[in-house]
Design an enzyme around this catalytic site. Structure first.
Site, PDB file in Angstrom:
ATOM      1  N   ARG A  46      20.094 -19.244   7.110  1.00 47.64           N
ATOM      2  CA  ARG A  46      21.407 -18.368   6.640  1.00 47.64           C
ATOM      3  C   ARG A  46      20.722 -17.494   5.546  1.00 47.64           C
ATOM      4  NH1 ARG A  46      20.523 -19.699   2.094  1.00 47.64           N
ATOM      5  NH2 ARG A  46      22.347 -18.577   1.428  1.00 47.64           N
ATOM      6  N   GLY A  47      21.801 -16.614   4.940  1.00 45.32           N
ATOM      7  CA  GLY A  47      21.467 -15.715   3.986  1.00 45.32           C
ATOM      8  C   GLY A  47      20.995 -14.300   4.681  1.00 45.32           C
ATOM      9  N   ALA A  48      21.466 -13.373   4.194  1.00 44.03           N
ATOM     10  CA  ALA A  48      21.398 -12.064   4.933  1.00 44.03           C
ATOM     11  C   ALA A  48      19.991 -11.454   5.213  1.00 44.03           C
ATOM     12  CB  ALA A  48      21.957 -11.007   4.220  1.00 44.03           C
ATOM     13  N   ARG A  89      26.213 -13.622  13.727  1.00 49.26           N
ATOM     14  CA  ARG A  89      27.078 -13.654  12.790  1.00 49.26           C
ATOM     15  C   ARG A  89      27.444 -12.094  12.324  1.00 49.26           C
ATOM     16  NH1 ARG A  89      25.466 -17.400   7.934  1.00 49.26           N
ATOM     17  NH2 ARG A  89      27.692 -17.156   7.361  1.00 49.26           N
ATOM     18  N   GLN A 196      25.994 -24.304  -0.352  1.00 46.27           N
ATOM     19  CA  GLN A 196      24.762 -23.631  -0.508  1.00 46.27           C
ATOM     20  C   GLN A 196      24.153 -23.781  -2.096  1.00 46.27           C
ATOM     21  OE1 GLN A 196      27.294 -22.350   1.376  1.00 46.27           O
ATOM     22  NE2 GLN A 196      26.732 -20.983   2.694  1.00 46.27           N
ATOM     23  N   ASP A 237      26.031  -9.544   1.188  1.00 41.43           N
ATOM     24  CA  ASP A 237      25.877  -9.451   2.875  1.00 41.43           C
ATOM     25  C   ASP A 237      26.029  -8.181   3.307  1.00 41.43           C
ATOM     26  OD1 ASP A 237      26.344 -12.376   1.964  1.00 41.43           O
ATOM     27  OD2 ASP A 237      25.618 -12.593   3.981  1.00 41.43           O
ATOM     28  N   LYS A 248      29.398 -14.096  -0.260  1.00 41.62           N
ATOM     29  CA  LYS A 248      29.955 -15.307  -0.136  1.00 41.62           C
ATOM     30  C   LYS A 248      31.315 -15.654  -0.611  1.00 41.62           C
ATOM     31  CE  LYS A 248      28.625 -18.157   1.929  1.00 41.62           C
ATOM     32  NZ  LYS A 248      29.297 -18.110   3.421  1.00 41.62           N
TER      33      LYS A 248
END
Ligand code: MRU
Length: 352
Positions: A46-48, A89, A196, A237, A248
């Site tokens: 995860r994480g852009a 996503r 997170q 993002d 987020k």
């Protein structure tokens, strides 16, 4: 080690399984594009920037696993795989950005046959991964100049090495400032519902030796109002052309509290996170995730709400550009007017 990397002997993609941290450190070996789609959806990665590079490797896997003899049939397979990866996503634009860049690069090899396309896709995805690390280090240098020695910082979500290929965005700034010898203290938003901050950011900060304390998300306003916070650092993002930021969930409330207390809020992102096709944050698609993430934290089997309770779980929110003090990108620190400076930054990054 890198969060995401290519295994040429596989072919396969190695990923740190972020669902298990901090309790367990395990590496996933993914052999198909569909497995990469699943890893992105379930937030094993995860994480852009990290999901952008993962999608690129996923497409490379689809290419090398293909048995197509003709370019046209290989191309159809690539389009099917990129459609699934793109839909994994919706909010982080890095995912589509990475796939578009890879397909564009591969299209230039269409006349050279299937093998040339396969090789080029793998090479381009690896190049993207290396580039991500270089860009993060440049952003970190620009951003560290904004952080005073002795600063107390609030950080939201995880924007570190785990959210990228390595080094990170907002957490990369903190890491570089620390490496420069600045004394820092980080208040780590736990970042509900997937935690997170508590699970990943605190894990990273401990490894870098940076002093930190985890706080409940709803304690941030208290610390900001007490005058003990020097800056708030977040990632992004997707940033719309006017500077509105999707990040987020919880970033908007944090930005409001920072603004009310005249504390600067910096959003740190590569220019690949800027989406000039969308005029404002209102057009950014926001991912709705499973209510179970809110009701049964960590999927422990012990829900925190009564049986049958419903929940809403938007994964991101929009922070209006007026609440962002500056953007930190690989081409420098951007101040308002953002519609002008974001466009210029994207152009500058493309010519480098
Ligand atoms: O749902 P996640 O964990 O993928 O969300 C990540 C964030 O919102 C980060 O802050 C953002 O991707 C920028 S980090 C490089």
């Amino acid at each position: 080690m890198r969060t995401v990397r290519w295994d040429p002997d596989g072919p396969a993609v190695f990923m740190i399984d972020q669902r298990l941290l901090p309790a367990e450190f395990q590496i996933l070996t993914l052999k198909t594009a569909d497995e990469v789609v699943q890893a992105i959806q379930e937030m094993a990665v995860r994480g852009a920037p990290a999901i952008g590079v993962s999608a690129a490797f996923g497409l490379a896997l689809a290419a090398v696993n293909s048995r197509a003899q003709e370019v046209e049939s290989l191309w159809q397979e690539l389009e099917t795989a990129s459609g699934k990866l793109r839909a994994a996503r919706p909010t982080a634009v890095n995912l589509s950005w990475a796939l578009d860049r890879l397909l564009q690069a591969a299209s230039e090899f269409k006349g050279k046959g299937t093998e040339a396309i396969q090789e080029h896709l793998v090479a381009e995805a690896q190049c993207m991964a290396d580039e991500d690390v270089r860009i993060n280090r440049r952003m970190a240098e620009h951003g560290a100049a904004l952080i005073p020695d002795g600063a107390t910082l609030i950080h939201h979500c995880n924007t570190g090495a785990l959210a990228t290929v390595d080094h990170g965005t907002a957490l990369g700034v903190i890491r570089t400032a620390h490496e420069q010898g600045k004394r820092l203290h980080v208040l780590v938003d736990e970042t509900r519902p997937r935690l997170q901050g508590a699970r990943l950011t605190a894990w990273e900060l401990a490894q870098y030796g940076i002093p930190h304390e985890v706080i409940c998300d709803n304690a941030a306003g208290y610390f900001l109002s007490r005058g003990v916070v020097d800056a708030v650092l977040v990632g992004a993002d997707r940033v719309a052309a006017n500077g509105d930021v999707a990040n987020k969930i919880g970033t908007y409330m944090l930005a409001l509290a920072a603004s009310d207390n005249q504390v600067p809020l910096y959003s740190v992102l590569p220019t690949s996170t800027i989406d000039l096709t969308l005029p404002s944050g209102a057009e950014i698609p926001i991912e709705d995730r499973d209510a179970a993430e809110v009701l049964d934290l960590q999927r422990s089997g012990k829900p925190i709400a009564p049986a049958g309770c419903q929940a809403r779980n938007p994964a991101f929110d929009i922070t209006p550009h007026r609440l962002v003090t500056a953007f930190v990108t690989e081409v420098g620190v951007l101040h308002p007017p953002y519609d002008v400076h974001l466009r210029r930054a994207v152009q500058e990054a493309q010519t480098k």
